[in-house]
Design an enzyme around this catalytic site. Sequence first.
Site, short mmCIF file in Angstrom:
data_model
loop_
_atom_site.label_atom_id
_atom_site.label_comp_id
_atom_site.label_asym_id
_atom_site.label_seq_id
_atom_site.Cartn_x
_atom_site.Cartn_y
_atom_site.Cartn_z
N ARG A 112 7.33 11.25 -9.62
CA ARG A 112 6.87 10.04 -8.94
C ARG A 112 8.01 9.03 -8.91
NH1 ARG A 112 0.92 8.58 -10.71
NH2 ARG A 112 1.11 7.27 -8.86
N CYS A 135 4.75 12.24 -13.86
CA CYS A 135 3.54 12.40 -14.65
C CYS A 135 2.96 13.74 -14.31
CB CYS A 135 2.57 11.25 -14.42
SG CYS A 135 1.89 11.24 -12.79
N ASP A 143 -6.44 11.27 -3.96
CA ASP A 143 -7.22 10.99 -5.17
C ASP A 143 -8.62 11.60 -5.14
OD1 ASP A 143 -5.06 9.64 -6.16
OD2 ASP A 143 -5.83 7.63 -5.75
C1 EPZ Z 1 -1.00 4.91 -5.67
O1 EPZ Z 1 0.13 5.36 -6.42
C2 EPZ Z 1 -2.21 5.10 -6.55
N1 EPZ Z 1 -2.03 4.35 -7.79
C3 EPZ Z 1 -2.42 6.58 -6.85
O2 EPZ Z 1 -3.64 6.71 -7.55
C4 EPZ Z 1 -2.53 7.35 -5.54
O3 EPZ Z 1 -2.62 8.73 -5.81
C5 EPZ Z 1 -1.31 7.07 -4.65
O4 EPZ Z 1 -1.16 5.63 -4.46
C6 EPZ Z 1 -1.42 7.71 -3.27
O5 EPZ Z 1 -2.54 7.24 -2.60
C7 EPZ Z 1 -2.28 3.05 -7.82
O6 EPZ Z 1 -2.60 2.42 -6.83
C8 EPZ Z 1 -2.18 2.37 -9.13
P1 EPZ Z 1 2.65 6.23 -3.54
P2 EPZ Z 1 1.60 5.08 -5.87
O7 EPZ Z 1 3.87 5.46 -3.84
O8 EPZ Z 1 1.62 3.84 -5.09
C9 EPZ Z 1 6.28 9.14 -2.85
C10 EPZ Z 1 -5.11 7.60 -9.17
O9 EPZ Z 1 -5.56 8.74 -9.45
N2 EPZ Z 1 7.14 8.03 -3.27
O10 EPZ Z 1 1.80 5.78 -2.41
O11 EPZ Z 1 2.51 5.22 -7.01
C11 EPZ Z 1 5.39 9.65 -3.96
O12 EPZ Z 1 6.08 10.55 -4.80
C12 EPZ Z 1 -3.68 7.37 -8.83
O13 EPZ Z 1 -5.82 6.58 -9.21
C13 EPZ Z 1 8.50 8.14 -3.11
O14 EPZ Z 1 9.02 9.15 -2.63
O15 EPZ Z 1 1.78 6.30 -4.88
C14 EPZ Z 1 4.28 10.30 -3.18
O16 EPZ Z 1 4.67 11.56 -2.72
C15 EPZ Z 1 -2.77 8.47 -9.14
N3 EPZ Z 1 9.28 7.09 -3.50
C16 EPZ Z 1 4.13 9.38 -1.97
O17 EPZ Z 1 5.37 8.66 -1.89
C17 EPZ Z 1 8.76 5.94 -4.01
O18 EPZ Z 1 9.53 5.02 -4.34
C18 EPZ Z 1 3.01 8.38 -2.08
O19 EPZ Z 1 3.02 7.75 -3.35
C19 EPZ Z 1 7.38 5.83 -4.16
C20 EPZ Z 1 6.58 6.90 -3.77
#
Ligand code: EPZ
Length: 421
Positions: free
Chosen positions: A121, A116, A308
């Site tokens: 992601r 996105c 965030d």
């Molecule tokens: C959650 O997303 C939130 N969304 C996001 O909020 C928030 O930015 C993010 O957590 C981090 O705090 C919801 O809760 C709905 P992650 P999530 O998996 O869970 C990497 C907002 O503005 N990763 O914790 O999808 C990823 O690329 C939103 O409200 C992998 O490598 O985030 C990132 O670098 C946007 N492999 C890190 O981990 C995976 O399979 C953390 O992402 C999954 C994630």
Amino acid sequence: MDKIVITGGRKLKGEVAISGAKNSALPIIAASLLSEEESVIENVPDLRDIQTMLRLLRALGAKAQYENGTVTVKPGKNLNPVAPYKLVSTMRASVCVMGPLLARMGQAEVSIPGGCIIGPRPIDLHIKGLEALGAQVEIQHGYVNARAPKKLRGADIFLGGSFGSSVLATGNVMMAAVLAQGKTTIENAACEPEVVDLARFLKKMGAKIIGEGSPILEIEGVKKLRGIRFAVIPDRIEAGTYLFAAAMTGGDVLIKKTEPAHTHAVADKLRQSGVRIDKGKMTLRVRRNGRLKPVDVTTLPYPGFPTDLQAQMMALMSITPGISVITEKIYPDRFMHVSELNRMGSKIFLEGNSAIVHGVKRLSGAPVMASDLRASAALVLAALVAEGTTEVHRVYHLDRGYEKLETKFSFLGASIHRERE
Ligand code: EPZ
């Protein structure tokens, strides 16, 4: 499409009540699929993302409705295991139906959400965790096809990626593990309050989980879960956004219905910046009289400074005399707001995953384009202190995550309204 029109220069004063947490409500609504029985979820904000999640649940065959902050879900006996591209592509959090579908129906076909605007992601950790529980996972035609021909089995799972723990992967694996046979240990689990809230929801349904809020989760699978009534926690990111707004305008605001324990890292940085914050039981009072002072911030998984609130912090740094540095460790490309803030007169330079912010005396109102939810919030904050009028276009991003934004800011004395374009 709507736009938000803001005329800057007013100090915010008064009280604002924080809504329920979007990022807590979304996985919890998905988790309600884990029981056949009806669940009632309260303190759910009236947001576009919540409506999208309810549409998805209906597409899966559940009864789901929203009324006055309360979501009622009745999943029933059989669910359709396909989460279609049309819905998943509009909201990444749709991926959290994967764990519940697999646990309940032994099958989940979920469109791959893709990247996105805030960067790539991946969902490799979600898949890794579900495979460890015994699911067979294939990627076909843009869908994750996960099947569990036999019942899922508990396992020891390390859920760390290059950027640390993952909030939704922890949630997804936890939701699958609560109905698996035997014991699951998730190491490097995310510790975010939203994960703790999900665990509380699952435990009330009858799940056996220990360790929520720590990096090690232990889950003993149970046969069945029951429908329950539950209220989600207050939104710490919304609270943080109002903290920044009050601090930037030199105002005096009482933030009510919030959980101060969830905003330590943010309050700490704001205090270092010269802002006064007083904690109450469920309140935060934020005041600023003196000059802002430069600080350096690095985003980290909880309890570190949240990604965030990175864009909002940058808006504050833009008007802080001196040089501040912000380093993004969760989403290294999450800087779409920089060029729009610069159009309002900020002086921000990008250097890899860091932004170097030279504070300016004043920002000037301009037409700006919202690119994602939190970037849009940063533009609103900048507009509140800018000279003249700012028009924030593509407001639908804000409508995904901020309930009654213009109403709340108007009550605090801001000159802000919405117009149809
Ligand atoms: C959650 O997303 C939130 N969304 C996001 O909020 C928030 O930015 C993010 O957590 C981090 O705090 C919801 O809760 C709905 P992650 P999530 O998996 O869970 C990497 C907002 O503005 N990763 O914790 O999808 C990823 O690329 C939103 O409200 C992998 O490598 O985030 C990132 O670098 C946007 N492999 C890190 O981990 C995976 O399979 C953390 O992402 C999954 C994630």
